[in-house]
Design a protein around this motif. Structure first.
Motif, short mmCIF file in Angstrom:
data_model
loop_
_atom_site.label_atom_id
_atom_site.label_comp_id
_atom_site.label_asym_id
_atom_site.label_seq_id
_atom_site.Cartn_x
_atom_site.Cartn_y
_atom_site.Cartn_z
N PHE A 169 0.86 -1.17 0.00
CA PHE A 169 0.00 0.00 0.00
C PHE A 169 0.90 1.23 0.00
O PHE A 169 1.21 1.80 1.05
N GLN A 188 -1.61 -0.82 -5.59
CA GLN A 188 -2.50 0.18 -5.00
C GLN A 188 -2.76 1.25 -6.06
O GLN A 188 -1.96 2.16 -6.25
N LYS A 309 -8.70 2.17 2.81
CA LYS A 309 -8.05 0.89 3.10
C LYS A 309 -9.01 -0.27 2.85
O LYS A 309 -8.62 -1.32 2.32
N PHE A 312 -9.13 -0.84 -0.75
CA PHE A 312 -7.88 -1.46 -1.18
C PHE A 312 -7.94 -2.98 -0.97
O PHE A 312 -7.47 -3.76 -1.80
N THR A 315 -11.34 -4.48 -4.08
CA THR A 315 -11.52 -3.52 -5.17
C THR A 315 -12.86 -3.67 -5.87
O THR A 315 -13.21 -2.87 -6.72
#
Length: 377
Positions: A169, A188, A309, A312, A315
């Motif tokens: 990340f 990311q 987050k 992430f 998706t």
């Protein structure tokens, strides 16, 4: 030839009142406590908001019905000793803490991945050994059995818990090479290139990859094909915030201005030429007002970063979409397509007005994002 030292600074004030209160308070109190240029503070605050939201926020603007990212590109010209680095670290501290948190989480996941991968490889090695023995012994039944077991073991790798390598990340890049940025955006796909001393950008190689930079601004697919590398299809979102001295940018224009202008790269930026406050700043050791305002802004940024987050990690989660029907409250006086109108109204937006309308600030962008921040921040 463009010499930014000869451009007069704009006298129109920065439209601080157009910001939502949580951002406006941070801008005003930072300016009062530090006496740093208000244009520089405003751009940095707005860039932080863009990065905070771009991973999971889409915008349906009045100018089209196609969802677009809320990414922004900023270029702020400020003289040496104007306080660029100091301001950057004060505003961006939540991102630094968040990056540390994500790095620790990645390291733990990487440890688990290595453990699972080691066990998987041991089993694979055992199956290969058994298959080789069956082949040496001429045992066709055993050979067929272990061949089937090995095929199933290898085919199921992607579906085994813990055998998917965790992605890194990386949210903010500063001095980054093109290949490293590509690799990071694969893991990311929402990130930023922020630099409080953007000489590293303008003297580096990333500035030459205008295809990626242009596509990432709009969240479009970027296709990268090279004979000696694997083909890459990348759909990323990128925010840029470049704080740089005028002389450095002047050199960039001299050497790369035509290509950057013709490609549309420069027209994606919101430009600011700061009003220097050097020589007028008074010593101040009391930062209570700006600390309180920044704490509120930082808390909201941290909340939204936690949502980013979650996106992430998955998706497939749908992005939020902001939509508004009436014209944004921030306007640009009269005809916004008119270059002279942009010069009169946009704070310090004079830099490219003399080059052409398409190289001026993209006037349709700024007001739509102000309304977005008012609904989110």
């Amino acid at each position: 030839m463009h010499n930014l030292q000869h451009y007069p600074r704009q006298k129109v004030p920065c439209p601080v009142d157009a910001f939502p209160d949580i951002m406006k308070d941070a801008i005003v109190t930072l300016h009062e406590d530090t006496h740093l240029p208000v244009e520089m503070i405003s751009s940095t605050i707005l860039a932080a908001a863009a990065l905070t939201c771009q991973g999971f926020i889409d915008v349906l603007s009045p100018y089209g019905n196609v969802p677009e990212p809320c990414s922004l590109y900023f270029l702020t010209l400020a003289d040496s000793s104007e306080g660029k680095s100091t301001l950057y670290h004060r505003i961006m501290s939540p991102f630094e803490s968040f990056a540390d948190e994500m790095k620790a989480e990645y390291q733990e996941k990487q440890k688990d991945y290595i453990k699972h991968l080691t066990r998987w490889k041991v089993k694979e090695s055992a199956l290969k050994s058994a298959l080789r023995k069956a082949i040496r012994d001429g045992d066709s039944d055993e050979e067929a059995f272990f061949s089937e077991q090995l095929d199933a073991h290898q085919d199921n790798r992607s579906g085994i818990h813990g055998l998917k390598q965790p992605g890194k990340f990386n949210l903010i890049y500063e001095d980054v090479a093109f290949r490293a940025l590509m690799d990071g955006l694969r893991d990311q796909p929402s990130a930023a290139v922020f630099s409080s001393e953007a000489i590293t950008f303008f003297k580096g190689r990333l500035k030459s990859h205008l295809g990626l930079l242009n596509k990432a601004w709009g969240g479009e697919v970027y296709s990268y094909h090279r004979a000696d590398e694997d083909d890459t299809e990348l759909k990323a979102r990128l925010t840029l915030m470049l704080l740089v001295q005028p002389g450095t940018f002047d050199n960039y224009l001299r050497n790369n201005g035509k290509e950057a202008g013709d490609s549309g790269f420069l027209s994606r930026f919101l430009f600011t030429r700061t009003h220097s406050t050097q020589g007028t700043r008074e010593g101040n050791l009391n930062y209570d007002k700006s600390n309180a305002a920044l704490n509120k802004f930082h808390n909201r940024v941290s909340e939204l970063l936690q949502e980013q987050k979650d996106w992430f990690r998955d998706t497939r989660k749908p992005r939020y979409q902001g939509n508004w029907q009436r014209r944004p409250s921030l306007s640009f006086r009269k005809n916004r397509k008119n270059t002279s109108s942009a010069q009169k109204t946009l704070p310090c937006g004079h830099i490219y007005a003399a080059m052409s309308v398409k190289l001026a600030v993209r006037l349709s962008e700024l007001p739509r994002y102000y309304r977005l921040w008012k609904s989110i921040m």
